[in-house]
Design a protein around this motif. Structure first.
Motif, PDB file in Angstrom:
ATOM      1  N   ASN A 274       0.864  -1.186   0.000  1.00 23.78           N
ATOM      2  CA  ASN A 274       0.000   0.000   0.000  1.00 23.78           C
ATOM      3  C   ASN A 274       0.902   1.238   0.000  1.00 23.78           C
ATOM      4  O   ASN A 274       1.487   1.572   1.014  1.00 23.78           O
TER       5      ASN A 274
ATOM      6  N   LYS B  90       0.072   4.260  -0.284  1.00 24.34           N
ATOM      7  CA  LYS B  90      -0.596   5.441   0.298  1.00 24.34           C
ATOM      8  C   LYS B  90      -0.402   6.655  -0.624  1.00 24.34           C
ATOM      9  O   LYS B  90      -0.351   6.495  -1.839  1.00 24.34           O
TER      10      LYS B  90
ATOM     11  N   HIS C  15      -9.457   0.936   4.885  1.00 27.05           N
ATOM     12  CA  HIS C  15      -8.178   1.158   5.578  1.00 27.05           C
ATOM     13  C   HIS C  15      -8.418   2.103   6.762  1.00 27.05           C
ATOM     14  O   HIS C  15      -9.237   3.028   6.670  1.00 27.05           O
TER      15      HIS C  15
ATOM     16  N   GLU D   1      -5.410  -5.223  10.415  1.00 27.57           N
ATOM     17  CA  GLU D   1      -4.395  -4.190  10.618  1.00 27.57           C
ATOM     18  C   GLU D   1      -4.671  -3.459  11.927  1.00 27.57           C
ATOM     19  O   GLU D   1      -5.449  -2.482  11.943  1.00 27.57           O
TER      20      GLU D   1
ATOM     21  N   ALA E  74      -0.524  -0.429  15.252  1.00 25.89           N
ATOM     22  CA  ALA E  74       0.698  -0.960  14.631  1.00 25.89           C
ATOM     23  C   ALA E  74       0.976  -0.314  13.276  1.00 25.89           C
ATOM     24  O   ALA E  74       2.041  -0.527  12.695  1.00 25.89           O
ATOM     25  N   ILE E  75       0.033   0.478  12.768  1.00 24.08           N
ATOM     26  CA  ILE E  75       0.208   1.030  11.415  1.00 24.08           C
ATOM     27  C   ILE E  75       1.115   2.258  11.446  1.00 24.08           C
ATOM     28  O   ILE E  75       0.803   3.255  12.107  1.00 24.08           O
ATOM     29  N   GLY E  76       2.238   2.146  10.758  1.00 30.64           N
ATOM     30  CA  GLY E  76       3.167   3.269  10.633  1.00 30.64           C
ATOM     31  C   GLY E  76       3.845   3.654  11.936  1.00 30.64           C
ATOM     32  O   GLY E  76       4.485   4.703  12.024  1.00 30.64           O
TER      33      GLY E  76
ATOM     34  N   GLY F 117      -1.385  -6.611   8.611  1.00 28.68           N
ATOM     35  CA  GLY F 117      -0.754  -5.326   8.281  1.00 28.68           C
ATOM     36  C   GLY F 117      -0.480  -4.518   9.534  1.00 28.68           C
ATOM     37  O   GLY F 117      -1.272  -4.515  10.487  1.00 28.68           O
ATOM     38  N   GLY F 118       0.659  -3.828   9.541  1.00 32.97           N
ATOM     39  CA  GLY F 118       1.032  -3.004  10.695  1.00 32.97           C
ATOM     40  C   GLY F 118       2.504  -3.158  10.970  1.00 32.97           C
ATOM     41  O   GLY F 118       2.925  -4.105  11.630  1.00 32.97           O
ATOM     42  N   SER F 119       3.300  -2.223  10.372  1.00 35.09           N
ATOM     43  CA  SER F 119       4.759  -2.233  10.555  1.00 35.09           C
ATOM     44  C   SER F 119       5.393  -3.576  10.211  1.00 35.09           C
ATOM     45  O   SER F 119       6.361  -4.001  10.849  1.00 35.09           O
TER      46      SER F 119
ATOM     47  N   LEU G 112      -0.219  -6.991   4.295  1.00 30.64           N
ATOM     48  CA  LEU G 112      -0.502  -5.702   3.641  1.00 30.64           C
ATOM     49  C   LEU G 112       0.531  -4.748   4.225  1.00 30.64           C
ATOM     50  O   LEU G 112       0.558  -4.504   5.432  1.00 30.64           O
TER      51      LEU G 112
ATOM     52  N   GLY H 110       2.754  -1.183   4.314  1.00 27.37           N
ATOM     53  CA  GLY H 110       2.753   0.235   3.984  1.00 27.37           C
ATOM     54  C   GLY H 110       4.173   0.728   3.732  1.00 27.37           C
ATOM     55  O   GLY H 110       4.738   0.551   2.654  1.00 27.37           O
ATOM     56  N   GLY H 111       4.776   1.348   4.748  1.00 29.92           N
ATOM     57  CA  GLY H 111       6.090   1.978   4.619  1.00 29.92           C
ATOM     58  C   GLY H 111       7.134   1.115   3.924  1.00 29.92           C
ATOM     59  O   GLY H 111       7.854   1.586   3.030  1.00 29.92           O
TER      60      GLY H 111
END
Ligand code: PEP
Length: 252
Positions: A9, A11, A97, A169, A173-175, A213-215, A234, A236-237
Motif C-alpha cells: 500500500n 498510500k 483502511h 491491521e 501498529a500502522i506506521g 498489516g502493521g509495521s 498488507l 505500507g512503509g
C-alpha cells in the motif's frame, strides 16, 4: 488452497515516475521468481494505476486501488468510481483502511456500499479491519473486529464473499514501528477465520486469505507469515523500498 499474498500500500507517496521505477524493480525480481500459489499486489495512488498496470507482468503482479467512491457515477466532483478503476486494469481495491476510517469518516455502512459496488465492477476488495490502541488495551479487540466484519462485509452472499481478501491491521501498529507479535496476529486471524466459518461455512473460511498489516518489514515478516492463519501481509512503509519489499515477498 488459499492464496498467499504480499500487497504493498503506497498510500499518498511517489510521483508517477518514481512509482514506475518502483514497480519495475519489483517486476524485474518477480519475473525470475517462482510465485507458485503466491501473489504480489501493488496499490499505488489513483493517478499511477494505468501506468503501473502497463509496467508489470499480470501473471506475476496485480494492481490495486486504495479507495473508490461509494456511488456508481455522476455528480460527485473529485471522486473516482469502481468502474473507472477496473477500466484502468486494476483488479483489487483496498477498502476500509484505518486511515480512511480515521481521516475521512468512513464507517461500516459506507464501506459495505463500497464493497458491493466494487464487486459489481469485478474488483476484489481487500477489506481492512483493526482495533485502536485503547480498544486493544481494554480487551475490546475481538468485539471491535467482529462488528467491523458483521457490518462491513458479512452482508455479502457466499459467492461474493469468496472474492474478498481480509486484512487485519491493528491501528496501533500502522506506521508506528510497533508490530503485533506473531501470537497476537495469529490469535486475531484465527478468530476472524472462526467468524467467517460460522457465517459462511468451513470451506469458505479455509479458502479466505487473511493478511496481516502493521509495521510489517523484512525483519519480522517471516515469523508473522509462519503463523497458520496469517496468509501474507498488507505492507505500507516497507513497500516503498523495492529491496525491502522483495525481502518481504521472499518471506512468504
Ligand atoms: C498500511 O498502511 O496498510 C500499513 C500496514 O502501513 P505500515 O506497514 O507502514 O504500518
Amino acid at each position: 488452497m488459499r492464496k498467499q499474498i504480499v500487497a504493498g500500500n503506497w498510500k499518498m507517496n511517489t510521483n508517477i515516475q518514481d512509482g514506475i521505477k518502483l514497480a519495475k524493480a519489483i517486476n524485474d525480481f518477480a519475473s525470475n521468481y517462482n510465485l507458485e500459489n503466491k501473489e504480489i499486489i501493488l496499490a499505488p495512488p489513483f493517478t499511477h494505476l494505468s501506468s503501473i498496470v502497463k509496467e508489470v507482468d499480470p501473471k506475476k503482479i496485480s494492481v490495486a486501488a486504495q479507495n473508490c467512491a461509494a456511488w456508481e457515477k455522476g455528480a460527485y466532483t473529485g471522486e473516482v468510481s469502481a468502474e473507472m478503476i477496473y477500466s484502468s486494469g486494476a483488479h483489487f481495491i483496498i477498502i476500509g483502511h484505518s486511515e480512511r476510517r480515521q481521516y475521512f469518516n468512513e464507517y461500516n455502512a459506507t464501506l459495505f456500499q463500497k464493497v458491493k459496488i466494487c464487486l459489481k465492477n469485478s474488483l476484489h476488495p481487500v477489506f481492512c479491519v483493526g482495533e485502536l490502541l485503547a480498544e486493544r488495551e481494554s480487551d475490546k479487540y475481538f468485539e471491535v473486529i467482529k462488528r467491523q466484519l458483521v457490518e462491513g462485509i458479512f452482508g455479502l452472499d457466499s459467492e461474493n464473499f469468496g472474492k474478498v481478501i481480509i486484512a487485519y491491521e491493528p491501528v496501533w501498529a500502522i506506521g508506528t514501528g510497533k508490530t503485533a507479535t506473531p501470537i497476537q496476529a495469529q490469535g486475531m486471524h484465527k478468530y476472524i477465520r472462526k467468524l467467517i466459518s460460522e457465517k459462511y461455512g468451513v470451506t469458505i473460511a479455509n479458502e479466505t486469505t487473511i493478511l496481516y498489516g502493521g509495521s510489517c518489514n523484512a525483519g519480522n515478516a517471516k515469523e508473522l507469515f509462519a503463523q497458520p492463519d496469517v496468509d501474507g501481509g498488507l505492507v505500507g512503509g516497507a513497500s516503498l523500498k523495492a529491496n525491502e519489499f522483495i525481502e518481504i515477498i521472499k518471506a512468504l
